[in-house]
Scaffold this active site. Structure first.
Site, PDB file in Angstrom:
ATOM      1  N   ASP A   1      45.877  38.987  49.314  1.00  0.00           N
ATOM      2  CA  ASP A   1      45.124  40.106  48.748  1.00  0.00           C
ATOM      3  C   ASP A   1      46.101  40.953  47.945  1.00  0.00           C
ATOM      4  O   ASP A   1      47.124  41.405  48.476  1.00  0.00           O
ATOM      5  CB  ASP A   1      44.517  40.921  49.896  1.00  0.00           C
ATOM      6  CG  ASP A   1      43.570  42.008  49.426  1.00  0.00           C
ATOM      7  OD1 ASP A   1      43.693  42.452  48.266  1.00  0.00           O
ATOM      8  OD2 ASP A   1      42.724  42.432  50.232  1.00  0.00           O
ATOM      9  N   VAL A   2      45.818  41.184  46.664  1.00  0.00           N
ATOM     10  CA  VAL A   2      46.756  41.947  45.838  1.00  0.00           C
ATOM     11  C   VAL A   2      46.877  43.396  46.291  1.00  0.00           C
ATOM     12  O   VAL A   2      47.808  44.101  45.873  1.00  0.00           O
ATOM     13  CB  VAL A   2      46.380  41.894  44.348  1.00  0.00           C
ATOM     14  CG1 VAL A   2      46.489  40.475  43.812  1.00  0.00           C
ATOM     15  CG2 VAL A   2      44.991  42.469  44.107  1.00  0.00           C
TER      16      VAL A   2
ATOM     17  N   ASN B   1      45.304  40.050  37.000  1.00  0.00           N
ATOM     18  CA  ASN B   1      43.894  39.872  36.670  1.00  0.00           C
ATOM     19  C   ASN B   1      42.936  40.265  37.790  1.00  0.00           C
ATOM     20  O   ASN B   1      41.783  40.590  37.529  1.00  0.00           O
ATOM     21  CB  ASN B   1      43.660  38.402  36.283  1.00  0.00           C
ATOM     22  CG  ASN B   1      42.195  38.058  36.190  1.00  0.00           C
ATOM     23  OD1 ASN B   1      41.513  38.438  35.243  1.00  0.00           O
ATOM     24  ND2 ASN B   1      41.687  37.349  37.193  1.00  0.00           N
TER      25      ASN B   1
ATOM     26  N   TYR C   1      35.367  50.941  38.930  1.00  0.00           N
ATOM     27  CA  TYR C   1      36.032  49.945  38.087  1.00  0.00           C
ATOM     28  C   TYR C   1      36.590  50.576  36.819  1.00  0.00           C
ATOM     29  O   TYR C   1      37.742  50.341  36.446  1.00  0.00           O
ATOM     30  CB  TYR C   1      35.036  48.836  37.746  1.00  0.00           C
ATOM     31  CG  TYR C   1      35.572  47.774  36.819  1.00  0.00           C
ATOM     32  CD1 TYR C   1      36.336  46.720  37.304  1.00  0.00           C
ATOM     33  CD2 TYR C   1      35.298  47.801  35.451  1.00  0.00           C
ATOM     34  CE1 TYR C   1      36.826  45.730  36.469  1.00  0.00           C
ATOM     35  CE2 TYR C   1      35.779  46.827  34.604  1.00  0.00           C
ATOM     36  CZ  TYR C   1      36.532  45.788  35.119  1.00  0.00           C
ATOM     37  OH  TYR C   1      37.026  44.815  34.273  1.00  0.00           O
TER      38      TYR C   1
ATOM     39  N   LYS D   1      40.587  50.718  35.702  1.00  0.00           N
ATOM     40  CA  LYS D   1      41.122  50.133  34.470  1.00  0.00           C
ATOM     41  C   LYS D   1      41.799  51.198  33.602  1.00  0.00           C
ATOM     42  O   LYS D   1      42.822  50.937  32.961  1.00  0.00           O
ATOM     43  CB  LYS D   1      40.007  49.440  33.687  1.00  0.00           C
ATOM     44  CG  LYS D   1      39.505  48.151  34.323  1.00  0.00           C
ATOM     45  CD  LYS D   1      40.589  47.095  34.404  1.00  0.00           C
ATOM     46  CE  LYS D   1      40.030  45.758  34.867  1.00  0.00           C
ATOM     47  NZ  LYS D   1      41.083  44.716  34.992  1.00  0.00           N
TER      48      LYS D   1
END
Length: 346
Positions: free
Chosen positions: A64-65, A91, A156, A160
């Site tokens: 898991d990043v 990504n 989200y 970003k």
């Protein structure tokens, strides 16, 4: 410096599906060693097959990043196996489709840990191996939504935007240090990936990307290009260009447009499945491949541009308009002066 088997080496996070899987396949087509980080083991097994069939060599890490230590260990293992890491592609992402007031604080935290901090963790792991060698490229997968947020995806969009701020700070630091490690951020349009069937959602109808929609392989080709050319940013697709530039010029108008049309644009007319699994905390451990359910509507080719040239074109166009207006004003003034002289006035 090549890896021990004479090939270059890339690490791709979020590699088991969607854009990440297509990116892994694209690097494999060019003969690279490909490290794969994802949570879903079924998807990772499928990606290994894709990479090896394309002529690459794969090494996988079920991680898991959001776990910085796990990402660092994966980087160490990849460098140990192949000798170095030439490119790192950040990504991995998760999202929550819901109005802000219906999104729990813990859901905001989790989306931030994966979509923003996951890129921070990947970058730190890559820098540990690239800075001593004074070479390497880190590719950050962004979105037009890093510039222009839309309703129903605040977690989200904010993540970003945070990635963009992080990359800008780091870029200045690397320049200060005289480092030759390169950073690039690729801003994506809507892509046909499985995320619309496994993102957490509180919406009444099935999710869809806002058209136009592009196939992940079309995106992957530009990611591979960005890894080589390392533009400061690469904006993919006219829809991304319009969203980013439009938000610079008429943000208030876009606010109103999204208020009227944004909800409808992110949902189909089909009722959502109740109690379906989502991947916010745990993987939906299947092997969907790179594509979502929008093949019939997705385009296999997409244009991309370095925004430096877009901005140059816009500035040139504005300069031409301003010059034309100035010329017209001066010509009008000269005409009035001639008329005055004919009438004997000074």
């Amino acid at each position: 410096m090549s890896s021990r088997n004479g090939r270059s080496t890339v690490m791709v996070t979020g590699a088991s599906a969607g854009v990440g899987r297509a990116v892994a396949h694209e690097f494999a087509r060019h003969g690279w060693n490909v490290g794969l980080i994802a949570r879903g083991e079924a998807g990772l097994r499928g990606t290994i097959r894709d990479v090896e069939r394309a002529g690459g060599r794969a090494l996988t890490f079920a991680a898991d990043v959001a776990d910085a230590e796990a990402v660092a260990q994966a980087a160490d293992a990849l460098a140990e196996a192949f000798g170095c890491i030439d490119v790192w592609v950040n990504n991995a992402m998760v999202t929550v489709y819901a109005p802000v007031q219906e999104t729990d604080p813990e859901e905001f935290r989790r989306a931030t840990e994966v979509t923003y901090l996951g890129q921070v963790h990947g970058t730190l792991a890559a820098l540990r191996h690239m800075v001593p060698r004074d070479r390497g490229t880190i590719v950050h997968i962004g979105s037009a939504l890093a510039y222009r947020s839309i309703p129903l995806q605040a977690s989200y969009c904010a993540a970003k935007a945070a990635v963009r701020g992080f990359v800008d700070s780091l870029r200045s630091e690397l320049l200060h240090d005289g480092s030759r490690v390169r950073l690039t951020m690729v801003q994506l349009p809507a892509v046909n990936t499985p995320q619309f069937d496994w993102a957490r959602s509180r919406m009444p109808r099935k999710l869809e990307p806002v058209p136009p929609i592009y196939q992940p392989e079309a995106i992957a080709r530009h990611v591979f290009r960005a890894a080589h050319d390392a533009p400061r940013e690469l904006w993919i697709g006219a829809s991304a260009w319009k969203a980013i530039i439009g938000n610079m010029l008429i943000p208030g108008w876009i606010d109103g447009y999204l208020a009227r049309h944004g909800y409808r644009g992110e949902m189909t007319s089909v009722q959502a499945q109740t109690n379906r699994p989502d991947n916010l905390y745990d993987p939906v451990d299947t092997d969907p491949g790179a594509h979502g359910r929008f093949d019939a509507r997705a385009t296999g080719h997409v244009a991309a541009a370095d925004p430096r040239w877009l901005k140059f074109g816009i500035a040139a166009a504005l300069g031409i308009v301003a010059g034309t207006m100035l010329f017209a004003t001066e010509a009008h003034g000269r005409a009035e002066a001639r008329a005055d002289r004919r009438l004997g006035r000074r």
